[in-house]
Design an enzyme around this catalytic site. Sequence first.
Site, PDB file in Angstrom:
ATOM      1  N   LYS A 196      -6.549  17.670  -6.479  1.00 30.13           N
ATOM      2  CA  LYS A 196      -6.192  16.415  -5.710  1.00 30.13           C
ATOM      3  C   LYS A 196      -6.806  16.231  -4.665  1.00 30.13           C
ATOM      4  CE  LYS A 196      -2.178  19.073  -5.118  1.00 30.13           C
ATOM      5  NZ  LYS A 196      -2.335  20.331  -5.929  1.00 30.13           N
ATOM      6  N   ARG A 271       6.825  19.034  -2.318  1.00 25.74           N
ATOM      7  CA  ARG A 271       6.568  19.939  -3.161  1.00 25.74           C
ATOM      8  C   ARG A 271       7.940  20.731  -3.838  1.00 25.74           C
ATOM      9  NH1 ARG A 271       1.060  21.995  -1.370  1.00 25.74           N
ATOM     10  NH2 ARG A 271       0.365  23.553  -2.940  1.00 25.74           N
ATOM     11  N   ARG A 310     -13.499  28.736  -6.604  1.00 25.39           N
ATOM     12  CA  ARG A 310     -13.057  27.894  -5.400  1.00 25.39           C
ATOM     13  C   ARG A 310     -13.179  28.986  -4.300  1.00 25.39           C
ATOM     14  NH1 ARG A 310      -8.530  23.519  -4.276  1.00 25.39           N
ATOM     15  NH2 ARG A 310      -7.331  25.522  -3.659  1.00 25.39           N
ATOM     16  N   ARG A 316     -10.661  30.708   1.615  1.00 20.26           N
ATOM     17  CA  ARG A 316      -8.987  30.736   1.596  1.00 20.26           C
ATOM     18  C   ARG A 316      -8.368  31.945   0.999  1.00 20.26           C
ATOM     19  NH1 ARG A 316      -6.572  25.105  -0.817  1.00 20.26           N
ATOM     20  NH2 ARG A 316      -4.932  26.498  -0.914  1.00 20.26           N
ATOM     21  N   ARG A 328       1.278  31.314  -6.454  1.00 23.96           N
ATOM     22  CA  ARG A 328       1.378  29.884  -6.163  1.00 23.96           C
ATOM     23  C   ARG A 328       1.747  29.138  -7.491  1.00 23.96           C
ATOM     24  NH1 ARG A 328      -4.673  29.161  -4.048  1.00 23.96           N
ATOM     25  NH2 ARG A 328      -4.165  27.161  -3.643  1.00 23.96           N
TER      26      ARG A 328
END
Length: 372
Positions: A196, A271, A310, A316, A328
């Site tokens: 996204k 969300r 990533r 992160r 998640r």
Amino acid sequence: MKIIKLHDLYFKPYIKEAEIKAIVKHLAAQVKADLPKGEIPIFVGILNGCFLFAADFIREFNGNCEVSFIKLASYNGTETTNDVKKLVGINEDLTNRTVIILEDIIDTGTTLQEIYNIFREKNLKQLKVATLFFKPDVFKKELPIDYIGKSIEDKFIVGYGLDYNGLGRNYPAIYQLSRSPKMKNIVLFGPPGAGKGTQAEFLKDMYNLVHISTGDVFRFNIKNATELGILAKKYIDEGDLVPDEVTINMLKAEVEKNPDANGFIFDGFPRTQSQAEALDAFLSDKGQEINGMVALEVPEDILVTRLLERGKTSGRADDTDEGKIRNRFNEYNTKTAILKDYFAEQNKYYGINGVGSIKDITNRISEVFDKL
Ligand code: AMP
């Protein structure tokens, strides 16, 4: 005061109730001051629009008077039509009387001219016109307007007796037609790692939209150790969702920071069902809406690989630990995935294959964006 919607059009607040009251009071005082002592005027209101104005005016006039109403149909939607149709009312003998016509608004003056001509033949002592609103830019007639409450620009207005195709007369204030172009508001949807953020970076420039990523805003706040950041960190690090109230308020504040935006790409928001409902209500107050939810569909095993990859560079905490990544997805599957139905029910869901090269996926998304 909020934007209102009447039929297909939006109207923004223009003249407040208190200002109207002051204008009416002043007009009534002027009219009264000009009348010879003991003179009992006949106020003639032109229906339908003047009913609220006439009622308030007569109370403010605060003296002996007669009241009558006449009606003719001359408006068709937002345009004044040239053929004045019929006149109803006034049967009393007006010989040697002072008649004061009460109009809610005079624009071209066509309606008023017709009425004026009829009254002029009735052997009156005096004929005057008092109008609440006047549009000097479009008034085309020679006849005198004796009293003007307020001159306004040539934009269509509603409220305080004035309507748009029958609606809007009940509002106590005046609203002006809002011709601001509709914005493009898109929810970019998909599970963590679907791409996204990557896609939004391209799309915001292609479509001149403001990109709001709630995840990015949280991370910015965490980095700067703001109160919001400190609060959000404990949820984010675990891969849990931040509570709705906090997120919704933050999102609204981000939107408000961009009053001139052509539209928004919402990334990572909504969300949950209540976030989606809050967003709908918030946009609707602004006369806006979500045009579509564009969802990147990617199988979960590919997503986990992408996120771990990533995590090597993103810094992160929620990208490096497989347990947190799984959490998640769990949050996504239990709270977020249902939004597909929420938008599908409004015919606003557009699923897109999110597997492929970045460029191919941008092309797939922009085919949908172009239609919205
Ligand atoms: P993202 O960058 O979109 O993957 O978001 C990272 C994290 O920020 C999420 O796992 C949540 O903890 C938090 N977050 C972002 N957006 C929201 C949201 N709309 N509602 C609740 N939490 C959010």
